[in-house]
Scaffold this motif. Structure first.
Motif, short mmCIF file in Angstrom:
data_model
loop_
_atom_site.label_atom_id
_atom_site.label_comp_id
_atom_site.label_asym_id
_atom_site.label_seq_id
_atom_site.Cartn_x
_atom_site.Cartn_y
_atom_site.Cartn_z
N GLY A 280 -5.32 13.84 8.51
CA GLY A 280 -4.50 12.91 7.74
C GLY A 280 -4.79 11.45 8.06
O GLY A 280 -5.14 11.12 9.19
N LYS A 281 -4.63 10.59 7.07
CA LYS A 281 -4.76 9.14 7.27
C LYS A 281 -3.38 8.59 7.62
O LYS A 281 -2.56 8.31 6.74
N GLU A 282 -3.13 8.48 8.90
CA GLU A 282 -1.80 8.11 9.36
C GLU A 282 -1.39 6.71 8.89
O GLU A 282 -0.22 6.44 8.65
N ASP A 283 -2.36 5.81 8.78
CA ASP A 283 -2.04 4.44 8.37
C ASP A 283 -2.29 4.20 6.90
O ASP A 283 -2.31 3.07 6.43
N GLY A 284 -2.47 5.27 6.12
CA GLY A 284 -2.77 5.14 4.70
C GLY A 284 -1.54 5.16 3.83
O GLY A 284 -0.42 5.43 4.28
N ALA A 285 -1.74 4.86 2.55
CA ALA A 285 -0.64 4.92 1.59
C ALA A 285 -0.11 6.34 1.49
O ALA A 285 1.10 6.56 1.31
N ARG A 440 -4.71 -2.28 -1.11
CA ARG A 440 -3.57 -3.19 -1.19
C ARG A 440 -2.79 -3.28 0.12
O ARG A 440 -2.00 -4.20 0.31
N LEU A 441 -3.01 -2.34 1.02
CA LEU A 441 -2.35 -2.39 2.32
C LEU A 441 -3.06 -3.33 3.29
O LEU A 441 -2.51 -3.65 4.34
#
Length: 480
Positions: A280-285, A440-441
């Motif tokens: 998983g992309k923990e810091d992702g949208a 955008r993050l």
């Protein structure tokens, strides 16, 4: 007589010098003009390469996609911003003020100065349903993925298609069988009442049919599992703007051709670039990004649930096929059905009971398969005696311990299969939604949009020299 000859020679030399001087001056002017053309070409070329060097850094670093962001971090976008950048670079390239002692030892014999820089054509990443975006994505993984990987996936898809593994719904079959048994007067749960009340079969039935839409995920993940609770706001993303018809469009066609191999490569790019349940992309949208591309839901839980249910469907169909073609297990199911029919005093219901037993047996095995995949294990597409896990006694008397198969398809392999089932337009739209949400993050990119990004462009730069002679340079540039 001698003086007259000398006079003729003087006139002859004067005439010759006049002709030669005219030719000489003409040659000098031609050299100056050609030199001015070369300088105009070099200045324009350097200017175009300079704006290409302004590619969007986060988009390139994260996803390997190179494009000029015409908004340059602002809320609005347009060609005029890029044209202004191009004009500034060309002017800088023609300016001799930074030459050492230019006022003393340097003279500009060309006197070129630009008066117009125009992007006459652009190819935006979102044009033609994202053709330029797909082209670059495919180029990113093309050198790392061979035909052997593609052929293996093709064989797996062929097995699924030939055996109808993507169309058989064992949950619907179970519901039909229960209705049939009710008509015979066989009460719900009678199949498992002859064994322990806390059997694995009852847990499967409870998860699959008493908790619709939630049951499979609840059965294949631990209660302590830390599932992502992220939600994605789809409003304002690419697919939303596309639906509203407010996308920016270009006028240059993307130079690419897409066949079945390119279709596979684009999906391989998604699996390699995006996060999923296991990574998983923990810091992702969203954390489960590949699942989002497959399901298109607005939350990680909803996407994971949809993907798990679809994998369960494939596994259920494959396991049912095995049970119906294995004579030993088929005989075991028939014997169990005869016993239940005898206890229920409904011999005519034997066929339906046997089908229900096979369905529950297949479901139990499928739950084990999906759970194995979500724990990082592998499960073969079609099972044999060695890879089959549950016996009939284990299903109705209590499931065995979780084990991990050594060979087969991983969770990501099943994601590849599900991605191939989805249409190119849906996959591309959701991929670009995910990319926009992620970019955008990052700092100074809150207004980022892919339809503001140029993957290729055609530029026209016009200049004049000190004689007001005009020069025009037209070039097309494309990344990769």
């Amino acid at each position: 007589m001698t003086e007259k000859k000398n006079a003729y020679l003087t006139v002859y030399v004067c005439l010759m010098l006049t002709v030669l001087l005219s030719v000489y001056l003409l040659l000098i002017e031609e050299v100056r003009y050609n030199g001015a053309c070369l300088e105009a070409l070099c200045a324009a070329e350097a200017g175009m390469q300079s704006i290409q060097a302004e590619y969007h850094r986060e988009l390139a670093d994260r996803y390997g996609i190179y494009a000029i962001d015409s908004s340059y971090g602002a809320e609005t976008c347009g060609r005029n911003r890029t044209e202004a950048h191009l004009m500034r670079y060309v002017e800088k390239n023609l300016n001799a003020e930074d030459v050492f002692l230019s006022g003393w030892f340097y003279r500009d014999f060309f006197g070129l100065h630009p008066y117009d820089a125009e992007l006459s054509g652009v190819c935006i990443l979102t044009d033609r349903e994202g053709a330029e975006f797909r082209r670059q994505a495919i180029e990113t993984v093309k050198s790392d993925v061979g035909w052997d990987v593609f052929r293996i996936l093709q064989q797996r898809l062929q097995v699924i298609k030939v055996n109808g593994l993507d169309t058989t719904d064992i949950t619907a079959q179970r519901e039909q069988l229960e209705e049939t048994l009710k008509e015979y007067g066989v009460v719900e749960g009678a199949v498992s009442e002859t064994k322990q009340t806390d059997s694995f079969a009852e847990k499967v039935a409870d998860g699959l049919w008493q908790k619709p839409g939630k049951g499979v995920l609840a059965l294949v993940t631990d209660e302590q599992a830390d599932l992502s609770a992220k939600h994605l706001e789809l409003t304002g993303l690419y697919s939303d703007r596309k639906e509203q018809g407010i996308l920016s469009t270009g006028n240059l066609a993307a130079q690419n051709s897409e066949g079945i191999f390119e279709r596979f490569l684009f999906r391989e790019y998604i699996v390699r670039s995006f996060g999923n349940y296991l990574h998983g992309k923990e810091d992702g949208a969203l954390s489960y990004q590949t699942e989002f591309v497959i399901a298109g839901k607005d939350s990680d839980i909803a996407n994971l649930k949809s993907v798990v249910n679809r994998i369960f469907l494939i596994r259920g169909a494959a396991n049912t096929l095995y049970l119906l073609t294995n004579e030993e297990k088929k005989a075991q199911a028939e014997a169990a059905a005869s016993l239940v029919a005898l206890l229920c005093k409904q011999p005519k219901a034997k066929g339906a009971i046997q089908a229900l037993i096979v369905n529950i047996w297949s479901s139990a095995e499928s739950i084990y398969d999906v759970k194995t995949l979500l724990q990082g294990g592998e499960v073969p597409l079609l099972k044999d005696d060695d890879s089959w896990h549950y016996s009939l006694e284990q299903v109705f008397g209590g499931g065995g311990e979780q084990e991990e198969d050594a060979n087969g398809l991983s969770y990501e392999d099943y994601l590849r299969i599900l991605l191939m089932f989805e249409g190119n337009e849906k996959v591309t739209d959701r991929t670009m939604d995910m990319v926009e949400a992620e970019i955008r993050l990052t700092p100074r990119n809150s207004f980022f949009r892919l339809d503001a990004c140029y993957g290729a462009f055609e530029a026209q730069v016009r200049m004049r020299d000190y004689k007001d002679i005009e020069y025009e340079v037209v070039r097309q540039k494309q990344y990769r």
